[in-house]
Motif scaffolding. Structure first.
Motif, PDB file in Angstrom:
ATOM      1  N   LYS B  94      14.922  50.303  36.032  1.00  0.00           N
ATOM      2  CA  LYS B  94      14.134  50.990  37.072  1.00  0.00           C
ATOM      3  C   LYS B  94      13.979  52.469  36.752  1.00  0.00           C
ATOM      4  O   LYS B  94      14.920  53.123  36.336  1.00  0.00           O
ATOM      5  CB  LYS B  94      14.838  50.842  38.421  1.00  0.00           C
ATOM      6  CG  LYS B  94      14.506  49.557  39.115  1.00  0.00           C
ATOM      7  CD  LYS B  94      14.922  49.657  40.590  1.00  0.00           C
ATOM      8  CE  LYS B  94      14.963  48.269  41.202  1.00  0.00           C
ATOM      9  NZ  LYS B  94      16.254  47.945  41.774  1.00  0.00           N
ATOM     10  N   GLU B  95      12.779  52.989  37.005  1.00  0.00           N
ATOM     11  CA  GLU B  95      12.438  54.360  36.611  1.00  0.00           C
ATOM     12  C   GLU B  95      13.434  55.401  37.117  1.00  0.00           C
ATOM     13  O   GLU B  95      13.775  56.343  36.410  1.00  0.00           O
ATOM     14  CB  GLU B  95      11.028  54.697  37.123  1.00  0.00           C
ATOM     15  CG  GLU B  95      10.497  55.994  36.579  1.00  0.00           C
ATOM     16  CD  GLU B  95       9.259  55.795  35.739  1.00  0.00           C
ATOM     17  OE1 GLU B  95       8.630  54.731  35.854  1.00  0.00           O
ATOM     18  OE2 GLU B  95       8.944  56.700  34.957  1.00  0.00           O
ATOM     19  N   LYS B  96      13.925  55.214  38.343  1.00  0.00           N
ATOM     20  CA  LYS B  96      14.769  56.277  38.912  1.00  0.00           C
ATOM     21  C   LYS B  96      16.151  56.346  38.236  1.00  0.00           C
ATOM     22  O   LYS B  96      16.829  57.355  38.346  1.00  0.00           O
ATOM     23  CB  LYS B  96      14.910  56.101  40.427  1.00  0.00           C
ATOM     24  CG  LYS B  96      15.563  54.819  40.873  1.00  0.00           C
ATOM     25  CD  LYS B  96      15.813  54.842  42.391  1.00  0.00           C
ATOM     26  CE  LYS B  96      16.398  53.526  42.849  1.00  0.00           C
ATOM     27  NZ  LYS B  96      16.687  53.473  44.273  1.00  0.00           N
ATOM     28  N   TYR B  97      16.578  55.275  37.565  1.00  0.00           N
ATOM     29  CA  TYR B  97      17.871  55.326  36.880  1.00  0.00           C
ATOM     30  C   TYR B  97      17.753  55.817  35.447  1.00  0.00           C
ATOM     31  O   TYR B  97      18.722  56.165  34.809  1.00  0.00           O
ATOM     32  CB  TYR B  97      18.540  53.950  36.859  1.00  0.00           C
ATOM     33  CG  TYR B  97      18.831  53.400  38.235  1.00  0.00           C
ATOM     34  CD1 TYR B  97      19.591  54.134  39.152  1.00  0.00           C
ATOM     35  CD2 TYR B  97      18.354  52.151  38.614  1.00  0.00           C
ATOM     36  CE1 TYR B  97      19.855  53.637  40.407  1.00  0.00           C
ATOM     37  CE2 TYR B  97      18.619  51.649  39.885  1.00  0.00           C
ATOM     38  CZ  TYR B  97      19.371  52.402  40.775  1.00  0.00           C
ATOM     39  OH  TYR B  97      19.628  51.905  42.024  1.00  0.00           O
TER      40      TYR B  97
END
Lengths: 255, 286
Positions: B94-97
């Motif tokens: 996931k992009e936020k991680y």
């Protein structure tokens, strides 16, 4: 590749990357000097470190060089990226090729090149030589990082800013810089990391007059490195993490 | 318009002179040094000669060359095998991680790699952490002899160079057009097939870039065999270092450097070739 396998693999890689660091920090609190087994908790290596000025100086020198060269590399690298993206000029291909060569040349080849150059220019081993060498091998990485960010944005934005009467500086300050800021920060971080990690170039271009950590530690390895080095590394890891995360938080709040 | 011209002049001259003085000139100096004669007092002197390149006939050099190919090549393959699934994971997380997971890859580098290599000694020694743990768990009866063997050197090289494989691979894999995989799926290809026919071929530039960024530095990492291999397995880096810092034979050291640059040139051609095939500009100049 299934998801579970990927996750387990990734965790394995992180363990591999961090195990030596954890061991390093753990054994900075071990009473015994040479034994690998745990003999009990102590602060004595940290106390001893305080009086070991040679080691502390080397650590400070390492940090100072990393900070200065990363900062200079960011300025030089960002300028390079801006020039490559905005201007047509003679020798552009030469500039590109040189940046590329510096990036992928083995450190040992760069190291001996700097040695010969500095002898020729009459620059003695030490602070200036080390700084020039570190800036030179770091800034191409900044240039590439910023360039890839610049390539992604619309050139007409610049024309628009120009049409609306912005000066070049205003265009840079209010249009270009906000867009490339993440890349500039990433470039700084990368340069800082490369400089802190460097062993090969440092051991060629600096000497007893301006000692940095790898040189100091290398001279200790044969006799057995004392746990003071572990203590020092533990402090440096913590300090660097705090600095970088604070910087990132500050940058985020300003946005 | 005036200020823009001034800025252009200022930055172009700064960049060109920096590259000229500190990148091009030193490389040329190395070539010149490799053609000079050894001199005890002044490091080098005339007459010009090609004699230094006869080191390629010397046993010590050949040994260092073969060792480098074996250790560097082996470490590169190991890095690729370890890094590929890992980079694939990073590219699909996931992009936020992603930011934090990538940062976690480079944090160990804030501790100088010489110190981290020394920390590996703690783990790999005969009475080190690894053996003690395995013995205590009853998994082995005799301690492994890893320290001072080539296995230790491989571990050290992979440990130091792994992120240089991860980052280019991540860069190509994360830019890959995911709709291609959906199309393959719609057309009935299983995961295995779409990996070998789409993902792998498209990541070739990343693989070649990563391999160059591991293999080339590996040739020069003199401190890894010094610390983990007991200095017995010499790399080209050890050879250059001893010519420059101990034997004071700069011309032969420089000739070795030129030789390594030639290897770099070959790898670069390979990289060009690989990017032409996939019709992308690659990871160095996106």
């Amino acid at each position: 590749m299934s998801n579970i396998f990927q996750k387990i693999w990734a965790i394995g890689v992180y363990i591999f990357l961090y195990l030596p660091l954890v061991v390093l920090i753990l054994f900075s609190f071990n009473i015994s000097k040479f034994a690998v087994s745990w003999k009990g908790f102590t602060w004595k290596w940290y106390e001893k470190l305080l009086s070991n000025t040679g080691l502390i100086d080397a650590a400070i020198n390492t940090l100072v060089i990393a900070f200065l060269s990363a900062t200079a590399a960011v300025i030089l690298g960002t300028l390079t990226a801006l020039c490559l993206q905005q201007y047509r000029f003679r020798g552009k291909q030469v500039v590109k090729s040189l940046l590329f060569v510096v990036m992928i040349a083995p450190d040992i080849v760069l190291a001996i090149s700097f040695v010969v150059l500095f002898i020729f220019l009459g620059i003695s081993q030490g602070f200036i030589a080390l700084l020039i060498a570190h800036i030179t091998f770091c800034f191409p990485f900044v240039a590439v990082t910023v360039l890839s960010r610049l390539d992604g944005f619309n050139k007409y934005i610049l024309d628009a800013a120009n049409d609306l009467g912005a000066s070049s500086w205003q265009t840079f300050r209010y249009v270009v810089f906000p867009m490339i800021k993440p890349a500039v920060f990433a470039g700084w971080l990368l340069s800082f990391t490369l400089s802190m990690d460097d062993v090969i170039i440092s051991s060629f271009v600096t000497g007893p007059g301006y000692e940095v950590l790898p040189l100091k530690v290398f001279s200790m390895v044969k006799l057995g490195v004392s746990p003071e080095v572990n203590a020092l590394s533990a402090i440096m890891v913590v300090v660097t993490i705090v600095i970088v995360f604070t910087a990132q938080l500050l940058l985020k709040e300003k946005r | 318009m005036k200020e823009r011209n001034f800025f252009r002049l200022f930055s172009l001259s700064l960049i060109s002179s920096w590259l000229l003085f500190f990148a091009l000139a030193p490389f040329l100096f190395i070539v010149v040094t490799s053609l000079l004669t050894r001199d005890i007092n002044n490091f080098v002197s005339i007459p010009f000669t090609f004699a230094n390149y006869s080191i390629v006939l010397e046993h010590a050099f050949q040994q260092a060359f073969l060792n480098s190919m074996y250790l560097g090549g082996g470490a590169t393959i190991l890095c690729l095998l370890v890094a590929y699934p890992f980079a694939y994971f990073l590219a699909n997380v996931k992009e936020k991680y992603r930011g934090i997971l990538l940062l976690l890859v480079i944090i160990p580098f804030w501790t100088n790699s010489l110190i981290r290599t020394y920390a590996l000694v703690f783990i790999l020694k005969t009475k080190g952490l690894l053996n003690n743990t395995l013995l205590a768990l009853g998994l082995i009866n005799e301690p492994f002899e890893i320290y001072y063997t080539e296995v230790a050197i491989f571990i050290g090289l992979v440990y130091t160079l792994l992120p240089f494989m991860v980052l280019p691979l991540y860069s190509t894999l994360s830019k890959m057009d995911k709709t291609l995989l959906e199309a393959a799926n719609d057309l009935g290809a299983n995961k295995f097939r779409s990996f070998f026919h789409i993902t792998l071929p498209l990541s070739v530039p990343g693989i070649v870039a990563g391999c160059s960024m591991v293999f080339l530095p590996a040739l020069g990492m003199f401190y890894v065999p010094d610390i983990l291999g007991g200095g017995r397995e010499l790399l080209l880096g050890n050879y250059v270092k001893s010519q420059f810092l101990n034997a004071q034979n700069w011309p032969e050291g420089a000739a070795t450097g030129v030789f390594m640059t030639a290897i770099m040139g070959l790898l670069f051609l390979l990289y060009k070739f690989s990017t032409r095939k996939t019709e992308s500009k690659g990871v160095f100049y996106e």
